[in-house]
Design a protein around this motif. Sequence first.
Motif, PDB file in Angstrom:
ATOM      1  N   LEU A  16      30.304  18.391 -26.023  1.00 53.97           N
ATOM      2  CA  LEU A  16      31.730  18.546 -25.718  1.00 53.97           C
ATOM      3  C   LEU A  16      32.126  17.684 -24.513  1.00 53.97           C
ATOM      4  O   LEU A  16      32.692  18.195 -23.534  1.00 53.97           O
ATOM      5  N   PRO A  17      31.844  16.384 -24.569  1.00 52.05           N
ATOM      6  CA  PRO A  17      32.075  15.538 -23.385  1.00 52.05           C
ATOM      7  C   PRO A  17      33.535  15.481 -22.941  1.00 52.05           C
ATOM      8  O   PRO A  17      33.809  15.173 -21.780  1.00 52.05           O
ATOM      9  N   TRP A  18      34.473  15.814 -23.838  1.00 56.65           N
ATOM     10  CA  TRP A  18      35.885  15.807 -23.446  1.00 56.65           C
ATOM     11  C   TRP A  18      36.161  16.826 -22.349  1.00 56.65           C
ATOM     12  O   TRP A  18      37.094  16.668 -21.573  1.00 56.65           O
ATOM     13  N   LEU A  19      35.320  17.869 -22.266  1.00 55.08           N
ATOM     14  CA  LEU A  19      35.495  18.873 -21.205  1.00 55.08           C
ATOM     15  C   LEU A  19      35.111  18.326 -19.828  1.00 55.08           C
ATOM     16  O   LEU A  19      35.474  18.906 -18.806  1.00 55.08           O
ATOM     17  N   THR A  20      34.358  17.231 -19.805  1.00 54.80           N
ATOM     18  CA  THR A  20      33.945  16.656 -18.517  1.00 54.80           C
ATOM     19  C   THR A  20      34.714  15.374 -18.206  1.00 54.80           C
ATOM     20  O   THR A  20      34.338  14.634 -17.297  1.00 54.80           O
ATOM     21  N   GLY A  21      35.790  15.108 -18.960  1.00 56.78           N
ATOM     22  CA  GLY A  21      36.633  13.951 -18.715  1.00 56.78           C
ATOM     23  C   GLY A  21      37.692  14.229 -17.662  1.00 56.78           C
ATOM     24  O   GLY A  21      37.620  15.224 -16.929  1.00 56.78           O
ATOM     25  N   TYR A  22      38.702  13.401 -17.609  1.00 55.07           N
ATOM     26  CA  TYR A  22      39.729  13.456 -16.563  1.00 55.07           C
ATOM     27  C   TYR A  22      40.376  14.839 -16.463  1.00 55.07           C
ATOM     28  O   TYR A  22      40.430  15.440 -15.382  1.00 55.07           O
ATOM     29  N   ILE A  23      40.857  15.359 -17.582  1.00 57.57           N
ATOM     30  CA  ILE A  23      41.536  16.660 -17.569  1.00 57.57           C
ATOM     31  C   ILE A  23      40.529  17.782 -17.330  1.00 57.57           C
ATOM     32  O   ILE A  23      40.776  18.702 -16.549  1.00 57.57           O
ATOM     33  N   GLY A  24      39.375  17.693 -17.981  1.00 56.14           N
ATOM     34  CA  GLY A  24      38.356  18.737 -17.828  1.00 56.14           C
ATOM     35  C   GLY A  24      37.892  18.901 -16.397  1.00 56.14           C
ATOM     36  O   GLY A  24      37.697  20.021 -15.914  1.00 56.14           O
ATOM     37  N   ILE A  25      37.720  17.774 -15.685  1.00 52.71           N
ATOM     38  CA  ILE A  25      37.294  17.835 -14.286  1.00 52.71           C
ATOM     39  C   ILE A  25      38.347  18.561 -13.441  1.00 52.71           C
ATOM     40  O   ILE A  25      38.026  19.367 -12.565  1.00 52.71           O
TER      41      ILE A  25
ATOM     42  N   LEU B 189      29.173  19.195 -15.107  1.00 53.40           N
ATOM     43  CA  LEU B 189      29.778  17.900 -14.790  1.00 53.40           C
ATOM     44  C   LEU B 189      28.718  16.813 -14.609  1.00 53.40           C
ATOM     45  O   LEU B 189      28.879  15.689 -15.082  1.00 53.40           O
ATOM     46  N   VAL B 190      27.638  17.155 -13.920  1.00 52.65           N
ATOM     47  CA  VAL B 190      26.580  16.173 -13.662  1.00 52.65           C
ATOM     48  C   VAL B 190      25.949  15.710 -14.978  1.00 52.65           C
ATOM     49  O   VAL B 190      25.734  14.517 -15.191  1.00 52.65           O
ATOM     50  N   ALA B 191      25.658  16.654 -15.882  1.00 55.06           N
ATOM     51  CA  ALA B 191      24.982  16.329 -17.141  1.00 55.06           C
ATOM     52  C   ALA B 191      25.955  16.020 -18.271  1.00 55.06           C
ATOM     53  O   ALA B 191      25.532  15.729 -19.376  1.00 55.06           O
ATOM     54  N   ARG B 192      27.275  16.120 -18.012  1.00 52.13           N
ATOM     55  CA  ARG B 192      28.313  15.929 -19.028  1.00 52.13           C
ATOM     56  C   ARG B 192      28.104  16.888 -20.204  1.00 52.13           C
ATOM     57  O   ARG B 192      28.278  16.536 -21.357  1.00 52.13           O
ATOM     58  N   ASP B 193      27.734  18.121 -19.851  1.00 48.14           N
ATOM     59  CA  ASP B 193      27.474  19.151 -20.860  1.00 48.14           C
ATOM     60  C   ASP B 193      28.607  20.172 -20.830  1.00 48.14           C
ATOM     61  O   ASP B 193      28.641  21.068 -19.984  1.00 48.14           O
ATOM     62  N   GLY B 194      29.557  20.034 -21.758  1.00 46.77           N
ATOM     63  CA  GLY B 194      30.711  20.923 -21.805  1.00 46.77           C
ATOM     64  C   GLY B 194      30.352  22.357 -22.111  1.00 46.77           C
ATOM     65  O   GLY B 194      31.045  23.284 -21.691  1.00 46.77           O
ATOM     66  N   VAL B 195      29.248  22.583 -22.830  1.00 45.44           N
ATOM     67  CA  VAL B 195      28.816  23.949 -23.135  1.00 45.44           C
ATOM     68  C   VAL B 195      28.444  24.682 -21.848  1.00 45.44           C
ATOM     69  O   VAL B 195      28.765  25.859 -21.660  1.00 45.44           O
ATOM     70  N   VAL B 196      27.775  23.982 -20.934  1.00 47.23           N
ATOM     71  CA  VAL B 196      27.410  24.580 -19.639  1.00 47.23           C
ATOM     72  C   VAL B 196      28.670  24.887 -18.829  1.00 47.23           C
ATOM     73  O   VAL B 196      28.749  25.926 -18.163  1.00 47.23           O
ATOM     74  N   LEU B 197      29.666  24.007 -18.892  1.00 47.20           N
ATOM     75  CA  LEU B 197      30.945  24.285 -18.224  1.00 47.20           C
ATOM     76  C   LEU B 197      31.567  25.569 -18.758  1.00 47.20           C
ATOM     77  O   LEU B 197      32.035  26.414 -17.990  1.00 47.20           O
TER      78      LEU B 197
END
Length: 197
Positions: free
Chosen positions: A123-132, A170-178
Amino acid sequence: MYNRNEDTNLMELIDSLERMEKDASRVSVDNVVRAVGRRSFGPLLLVAGLITLTPIIGDIPGMPTLMAALVVLVSVQLLLGREAFWLPNWLLKRSISQQKFDKGIQLTKKPARWIDGLLRVRLPWLTGYIGIRVTAVVCLLIAFAMPPMEFIPFSANGAGLALSLLGLGLVARDGVVLLLGFALFAATCALIVMNLL
């Protein structure tokens, strides 16, 4: 833009903290910030979470509140669009003994290797601009809740774990962990409300 390419998992971040320059027998917030970088939102969150979560360090009176101040300052600056985070001298000069810091780091190593084995880009979109930025808002809520948590047993540890998951995601770009970090914070808040009623 806010994650360093060098540290992409928990063990790499821990290695950076072990190799960092220290001030004699003390480890300051400035030492930690220099080790992870002033442009590193994910690693700074992860470090604040780990420090709050680790019993040897996080149980020091006032430490959760200090980490909350760090998270508030960094999160607000991220939301304002800053690329390098400014922190006041009074915060940077706060320190703990190197012995306690090193013991805390050693405690995290074994679970860190296991956790790293579970991480992947999801789910890398969760670690993009809006997700951050959504993550920054959630971190602000966690940080504002942390000072009173010092008076409720184990609740600050829940906040520390939530921050750790958010930073790690965020570090691993893992949206599931977020998502796990968001869920854990919601569950911690629910338990606190239940205890207060």
